[in-house]
Write an enzyme that holds these catalytic residues in place. Structure first.
Site: not given
Ligand code: RFL
Ligand code: PHB
Length: 403
Positions: A75, A204, A296, A300, A394
């Protein structure tokens, strides 16, 4: 008690843990991942979709980029709609060539899991009561339960990649860490559907009724979000209600092209800014969401997890290749500098794009804050320099090199 041994014990098989494990293994550094839930459960969590260039390069270095390079979409820009009027952030033009890749976190996670299995690297799924011990000493170890047996895993270092609710951060005594937190008075309701995206780039939307985001995973799968009150429950929102509300918040020009369909996932995420300092305690490192959370809006979270992984990976290579055990002290300052930039950007974008009507108990103060933010967004969107400030952050700030 069953005894085991490895060089780096990794807690958590989310993207942070899996990416770190893969990178280390390619450098001959032995590692074991302990994960609380099953692999399928990890893959069922629908989260991020936007990858910075630094992330993409790290996945390539890990040797797991084949499908991402084939299926991920580059993108070059995205749109910010203000009450229906579109303003394009030309990321590529404004930054001198930088872009992002749209490829789901679920897909990256799957690719990493498959590569790990193919390489015969050990991951213990459904590991219960994972507990780090002696992290300040020379010989840390982790105890856990699996299949009714008690295990003890000895290691040189522990990477806490266990997300916001994990055990690693709690291992650092309260008096040795400081936590910074901001909770926002709303959440994001996300819906995933097998419908073509409404627009070729992300939109957005700042709107009187609240924020909305039109995102995607591919040309046949779209991801949408709505700002909702914190009290709302997923059950309150039928698919029809979601689509109707989305139509009100999207720019009218886009609504004409909106294809609706049944949701394949729907969930609410609270919005939070959170940082734990420091990110290292003895031989324990906090990586990704275990150490910090962003709202989110700036896309980041996952990208900051990747920059943590990059720093720790470089440090571990120095430790095992050059005996540079002193390098571990660099992890927290290097990771935190980039984390705070991401935190500030995510907070700023959240402030500018959301509707704040219950920020404080004072409606007049809230209305004033809202006006400040309308003006802030108008100022930045109204000039090329302003749009460049948004674009540069970004696409992602550069990674620091470990000395
Ligand atoms: P995770 O993905 O939470 O994985 C952690 C893992 O640890 C396990 N765990 C354990 N294992 C053993 N013993 C324990 N006591 C444990 N406790 C937990 C869990 O089961 C899990 O498998 O952390 P990690 O790997 O640091 O990854 C981080 C990302 O998942 C997170 O930062 C992103 O998803 C955030 N996020 C976004 N980030 C972006 O860079 N770009 C995006 O577009 C973006 N969109 C988002 C997002 C997060 C969202 N939510 C739901 C919070 C959109 C959403 C809606
Ligand atoms: C997503 O596609 O899940 C998404 C994209 C951009 C954001 C947050 C989530 O800023």
């Amino acid at each position: 008690m069953i005894n085991g041994k490895t060089q780096v014990a990794i807690i958590g098989a989310g993207p942070s843990g899996l990416l770190l494990g893969q990178l280390l293994a390619r450098q001959g550094i032995d590692n074991v991942i302990l994960e609380r839930v099953t692999g399928d459960y990890v893959l069922g969590r629908i989260r991020a979709g936007v990858l910075e260039q630094g992330f993409v390069e790290l996945v390539r270095e890990a040797g797991v980029a084949e499908r991402m390079d084939r299926e991920g979409e580059i993108h070059e820009g995205f749109e910010i709609a203000v009450d229906g009027e579109l303003h394009r952030i030309d990321m590529k033009g404004l930054t001198g060539g930088d872009t992002v890749v749209v490829y789901g976190q679920t897909e990256i996670t799957l690719d990493l899991m498959q590569a790990r299995a193919a390489a015969g690297l050990e991951t213990v799924y459904e590991a219960a009561e994972v507990t780090p011990h002696e992290v300040r000493g020379e010989r840390p170890y982790i105890t856990y339960q699996h299949g009714g047996e008690q295990y003890r895993l000895e290691c040189d270092y522990i990477a806490g990649c266990d997300g916001f609710y994990g055990v690693s951060r709690q291992t650092i005594p309260a008096e040795a860490r400081r936590e910074f937190i901001r909770v926002y008075p709303f959440g994001w309701l996300g819906l995933l559907a097998d419908t073509p995206p409404v627009h070729k780039e992300l939109i957005y939307c700042k709107h009187q009724r609240g924020f909305a985001l039109a995102s995607m995973r591919s040309q046949t799968r779209s991801r949408y979000y709505l700002q909702v009150p914190l009290e709302d429950k997923v059950e309150d929102w039928s698919d029809d209600a979601f689509w109707e509300e989305l139509k009100l918040r999207l720019p009218q020009a886009a609504v004409a092209g909106l294809v609706t369909g049944p949701s394949i996932e729907k969930s609410i995420a609270p919005l939070r800014s959170f940082v734990c300092e420091p990110l290292q305690y003895g031989r324990l490192f906090l990586v990704g969401d275990a150490g910090h959370i962003v709202p989110p809006t700036g896309a980041k979270g996952l990208n900051l997890a990747a920059s943590d992984v990059a720093a720790l990976y470089q440090i571990m290579v120095k430790v095992y290749r050059e005996g540079r055990t002193d390098a571990i002290e660099q992890y927290s300052p290097i990771a935190l500098r980039r984390v705070w930039h991401g935190e500030r950007f995510s907070w700023w974008m959240t402030n500018m794009l959301h509707r704040f009507d219950k920020l404080t108990d004072d409606p007049q103060a809230d209305a004033t804050f809202d006006k400040f933010m309308v003006s802030e967004l108008d100022y930045y969107l109204g000039s090329e320099n302003g749009r460049r400030v948004i674009a540069e952050q970004y696409v992602g700030l550069p990674y620091e090199t470990v000395k």
